[in-house]
Design an enzyme around this catalytic site. Structure first.
Site, PDB file in Angstrom:
ATOM      1  N   GLU A 286      60.820  31.547  20.111  1.00 35.98           N
ATOM      2  CA  GLU A 286      60.951  32.801  20.861  1.00 35.98           C
ATOM      3  C   GLU A 286      60.186  33.868  20.088  1.00 35.98           C
ATOM      4  O   GLU A 286      60.547  34.200  18.961  1.00 35.98           O
ATOM      5  CB  GLU A 286      62.434  33.161  21.022  1.00 35.98           C
ATOM      6  CG  GLU A 286      63.198  32.165  21.883  1.00 35.98           C
ATOM      7  CD  GLU A 286      62.552  31.935  23.240  1.00 35.98           C
ATOM      8  OE1 GLU A 286      62.204  32.904  23.925  1.00 35.98           O
ATOM      9  OE2 GLU A 286      62.369  30.758  23.611  1.00 35.98           O
ATOM     10  N   CYS A 320      61.812  42.872  20.410  1.00 40.71           N
ATOM     11  CA  CYS A 320      60.756  42.138  21.114  1.00 40.71           C
ATOM     12  C   CYS A 320      60.658  42.633  22.546  1.00 40.71           C
ATOM     13  O   CYS A 320      59.625  42.494  23.188  1.00 40.71           O
ATOM     14  CB  CYS A 320      61.059  40.652  21.074  1.00 40.71           C
ATOM     15  SG  CYS A 320      62.684  40.260  21.719  1.00 40.71           S
TER      16      CYS A 320
HETATM   17  N1  LIG Z   1      61.519  36.546  21.880  1.00 40.07           N
HETATM   18  C1  LIG Z   1      62.630  36.853  21.246  1.00 40.07           C
HETATM   19  O1  LIG Z   1      63.729  36.524  21.665  1.00 40.07           O
HETATM   20  C2  LIG Z   1      62.541  37.641  19.961  1.00 40.07           C
HETATM   21  C3  LIG Z   1      63.709  38.198  19.441  1.00 40.07           C
HETATM   22  C4  LIG Z   1      63.621  38.923  18.241  1.00 40.07           C
HETATM   23  C5  LIG Z   1      62.404  39.093  17.601  1.00 40.07           C
HETATM   24  N2  LIG Z   1      61.298  38.548  18.155  1.00 40.07           N
HETATM   25  C6  LIG Z   1      59.992  38.732  17.503  1.00 40.07           C
HETATM   26  O2  LIG Z   1      60.129  38.600  16.097  1.00 40.07           O
HETATM   27  C7  LIG Z   1      59.110  39.319  15.424  1.00 40.07           C
HETATM   28  C8  LIG Z   1      59.724  40.123  14.301  1.00 40.07           C
HETATM   29  O3  LIG Z   1      60.381  39.269  13.435  1.00 40.07           O
HETATM   30  P1  LIG Z   1      59.804  38.893  12.016  1.00 40.07           P
HETATM   31  O4  LIG Z   1      58.932  39.976  11.511  1.00 40.07           O
HETATM   32  O5  LIG Z   1      60.987  38.507  11.202  1.00 40.07           O
HETATM   33  O6  LIG Z   1      58.908  37.625  12.334  1.00 40.07           O
HETATM   34  P2  LIG Z   1      58.292  36.580  11.296  1.00 40.07           P
HETATM   35  O7  LIG Z   1      57.547  35.588  12.105  1.00 40.07           O
HETATM   36  O8  LIG Z   1      57.579  37.259  10.202  1.00 40.07           O
HETATM   37  O9  LIG Z   1      59.569  35.905  10.628  1.00 40.07           O
HETATM   38  C9  LIG Z   1      60.555  35.269  11.396  1.00 40.07           C
HETATM   39  C10 LIG Z   1      61.201  34.206  10.548  1.00 40.07           C
HETATM   40  O10 LIG Z   1      60.239  33.208  10.240  1.00 40.07           O
HETATM   41  C11 LIG Z   1      60.258  32.950   8.851  1.00 40.07           C
HETATM   42  N3  LIG Z   1      58.945  32.437   8.460  1.00 40.07           N
HETATM   43  C12 LIG Z   1      57.841  33.130   8.103  1.00 40.07           C
HETATM   44  N4  LIG Z   1      56.825  32.285   7.845  1.00 40.07           N
HETATM   45  C13 LIG Z   1      57.284  31.031   8.040  1.00 40.07           C
HETATM   46  C14 LIG Z   1      56.717  29.734   7.956  1.00 40.07           C
HETATM   47  N5  LIG Z   1      55.437  29.531   7.622  1.00 40.07           N
HETATM   48  N6  LIG Z   1      57.483  28.674   8.242  1.00 40.07           N
HETATM   49  C15 LIG Z   1      58.767  28.834   8.602  1.00 40.07           C
HETATM   50  N7  LIG Z   1      59.367  30.031   8.699  1.00 40.07           N
HETATM   51  C16 LIG Z   1      58.636  31.121   8.430  1.00 40.07           C
HETATM   52  C17 LIG Z   1      60.665  34.255   8.237  1.00 40.07           C
HETATM   53  O11 LIG Z   1      61.163  34.057   6.946  1.00 40.07           O
HETATM   54  C18 LIG Z   1      61.729  34.710   9.219  1.00 40.07           C
HETATM   55  O12 LIG Z   1      62.956  34.082   8.944  1.00 40.07           O
HETATM   56  C19 LIG Z   1      58.471  40.198  16.485  1.00 40.07           C
HETATM   57  O13 LIG Z   1      57.258  39.608  16.869  1.00 40.07           O
HETATM   58  C20 LIG Z   1      59.468  40.132  17.639  1.00 40.07           C
HETATM   59  O14 LIG Z   1      58.914  40.378  18.893  1.00 40.07           O
HETATM   60  C21 LIG Z   1      61.342  37.812  19.307  1.00 40.07           C
HETATM   61  N1  LIG Z   2      67.672  40.622  23.704  1.00 40.06           N
HETATM   62  C1  LIG Z   2      67.218  41.913  23.242  1.00 40.06           C
HETATM   63  C2  LIG Z   2      65.935  41.819  22.472  1.00 40.06           C
HETATM   64  C3  LIG Z   2      65.860  40.792  21.389  1.00 40.06           C
HETATM   65  C4  LIG Z   2      64.596  40.905  20.630  1.00 40.06           C
HETATM   66  O1  LIG Z   2      64.330  41.662  19.776  1.00 40.06           O
HETATM   67  C5  LIG Z   2      67.024  42.859  24.410  1.00 40.06           C
HETATM   68  O2  LIG Z   2      67.148  42.459  25.564  1.00 40.06           O
HETATM   69  O3  LIG Z   2      66.722  44.015  24.162  1.00 40.06           O
END
Ligand SMILES: NC(=O)c1ccc[n+]([C@@H]2O[C@H](COP(=O)([O-])OP(=O)(O)OC[C@H]3O[C@@H](n4cnc5c(N)ncnc54)[C@H](O)[C@@H]3O)[C@@H](O)[C@H]2O)c1
Ligand SMILES: N[C@@H](CCC=O)C(=O)O
Length: 516
Positions: A286, A320
């Protein structure tokens, strides 16, 4: 007896008693600053020499805790523990597992203020956002527990003369949970607990910025009586153990939430079958968004401006689902922009521990601060900054809510995920152009349309390629059970958290066909 699912209510911080309780919780959390956090492997707490610190993003000199870092050898030990625990955990009935997890959510509920208060310090969350994060964690657990009970006996399939058939669900095996820092309790807890309710076992690697709140879940799981080894806690540097966790031959699934760059890397690596691996890995990824609110002509411009501002700047735009593009019809562009600027000027920014009336805290870390600052500079060349634009990292990582006007769809500000309090405005001739701009992104997570025109809403339902589309409201704040959450395109695998289908991500289907 398990009562019907209902969402955990938000705490009313206008109530003096609730205010007071939360202040007490903040004080309690403060007393624990400096705590050492161990790895937890097979129930055993392991303190390593190699550590890193978690800091308060609103006051980055303030260390909140020091965290042991797992090595590759410790990942192997955790995987061995998860494999061993799987042998017995998978044999608990779905009802037994679900009941244990409902006990977990009851403990979380009792500790709600304390958990939310920790997120005020560790993630810079405003009180209402921190409270919402804890509540959503409870919702995920309660919802998934009930989903699993519904799947306990499988689904009906046909029998025929002399033959009885059963279609049942079984767990997959040990897997890895990799959550982000922005919903450090809800997403971390939901993506850890769903696989275990299904009968799998887990290695949880928390996000580097928010390990303390993740460790709280580990303590609660222990308090509730979760058998050793079912969840193993392996914080660490993703550069050292990230690939190793994903590549491990015994990792059956990876449930990842985070950036596009990391998600696509995990997706690709997990596809490779390792030596000694005799199954295909499942990946839930995600990822990010470039979410938009479309504002039609002849509409309520107050509602439009409020929806844009709430969705762009809630939790400093670090969702996100955050609105980072406002796509506005030319007839109402100036009016919506002016109203949005006025609302933005009223927003307060500061250390969120100071009170429930602080609207926005800091962004999470130096890297994000620098990245957002750079985007504001780019935006000031591509368009014009008409609100905010100020940044200050002398004490904490503060970025003022920023509006950039007169952007074009292909501008960098309108294409790349900024993940901070920055929204770009663009003007369109008609609804067709608005829809083209809305879809002119690699992402497909959330979107909203502010319109009184039913034809335009229908058109958006058919053509706007996002997993969560809303009418006449903002594009954030999905509610478990009501708005299953997940996106298309480069926003991910659309696993739809909080949906009736979510548990299927962690189950295999089996047919038992008996001849009489
Ligand atoms: N679509 C969704 O439901 C959703 C929800 C929340 C956040 N997000 C997204 O998350 C991002 C922000 O989060 P972030 O900055 O923590 O993201 P990130 O990708 O930097 O890190 C996410 C996780 O991945 C781990 N990670 C980093 N490199 C890795 C690797 N090579 N292998 C395995 N794990 C690794 C990190 O330690 C962390 O736990 C934004 O892009 C946001 O849109 C998406
Ligand atoms: N589920 C949350 C977003 C999660 C991601 O950052 C929303 O609907 O705002």
């Amino acid at each position: 007896m398990v009562v019907a699912f209902h969402n955990e209510p938000a705490t009313d911080f206008t109530n003096r008693e609730n205010q007071q309780n939360f202040k007490e919780a903040l004080k309690k959390v403060k007393k624990e600053f400096g705590k050492e956090i161990p790895l937890v492997i097979n129930g055993e707490k392991i303190y390593t020499d190699d550590k890193y610190v978690s800091v308060d993003p609103a006051n980055h000199k303030q260390v909140l805790g020091s965290i042991s870092k797992a090595s590759k050898e410790q990942v192997d030990q955790a995987m061995d523990a998860a494999k061993e625990a799987y042998k017995t955990w998978r044999k608990w009935t779905p009802k037994e597992r679900a009941e244990l997890l409902i006990r977990v959510s009851a403990i979380i509920r009792r500790k709600k203020d304390e958990l939310s208060a920790l997120m005020v310090y560790e993630a810079g969350k405003p009180w209402n956002e921190a409270d919402g994060d804890t509540n959503e964690g409870i919702d995920f657990i309660e919802y998934y527990a009930r989903s699993m009970m519904e799947l306990a006996n499988g689904k009906p399939v046909l029998d025929r003369e002399g033959e009885h058939n059963q279609y049942i669900y079984k767990p997959i095996g040990p897997g890895v949970t990799i959550p982000p820092w922005n919903f450090p309790f809800a997403i971390m807890a939901g993506t850890t607990v769903a696989p275990i309710i299904a009968g799998n076992t887990v290695l949880l690697k928390p996000a580097e910025d928010t390990p303390l709140i993740a460790y709280k879940l580990i303590e609660i799981l222990e308090e509730a009586g979760l058998p050793k080894g079912v969840v193993n806690f392996v914080p660490g540097d993703p550069k050292e153990i990230g690939d190793y966790l994903v590549d491990h031959k015994d990792t059956h699934f990876v449930t990842f939430t985070g950036s596009r760059a990391t998600g696509t890397r995990i997706f690709e690596r997990a596809a490779k079958v390792q030596e000694g691996q005799n199954f295909l890995k499942r990946v839930i990824a995600e990822m990010g968004g470039k979410d938009a609110i479309l504002v039609d002509e002849n509409t309520d411009t107050d509602l439009a401006a409020q929806s844009i501002v709430d969705s762009a700047f809630g939790f400093s735009g670090q969702k996100c689902s955050a609105c980072s593009r406002a796509i506005v019809h030319k007839d109402v562009y100036d009016e919506v922009l002016e109203k949005s600027i006025n609302l933005t000027k009223e927003l307060t920014i500061g250390h969120t521990a100071e009170g429930s009336d602080v609207y926005m805290g800091p962004v999470i870390n130096q890297k994000q601060f620098d990245k957002i600052k750079n985007y504001i500079e780019i935006g000031s060349k591509e368009g014009k900054v008409v609100a905010g634009g100020k940044t200050d990292d002398s004490i904490g990582y503060f970025v003022h809510p920023t509006i950039i006007k007169d952007l074009k769809s292909r501008d960098q500000i309108m294409q790349e995920e900024i993940f901070g309090p920055v929204v770009g405005f663009t003007k369109c001739e008609n609804f067709e152009e608005m829809m083209d701009v809305a879809n002119d992104t690699d992402y497909g997570l959330t979107g909203a349309v502010i319109t009184n025109n039913r034809e335009h809403w229908r058109q958006a339902c058919e053509d706007y390629d996002v997993g969560n589309l809303y009418l006449n409201r903002g594009c954030t704040s999905a509610v478990v059970g009501y708005h299953p959450f997940g996106g298309f395109k480069m926003s991910g695998t659309d696993a739809k958290t909080g949906s009736p289908d979510y548990m299927l991500n962690f189950l295999e289907q089996k047919i038992l066909s008996e001849q009489f």
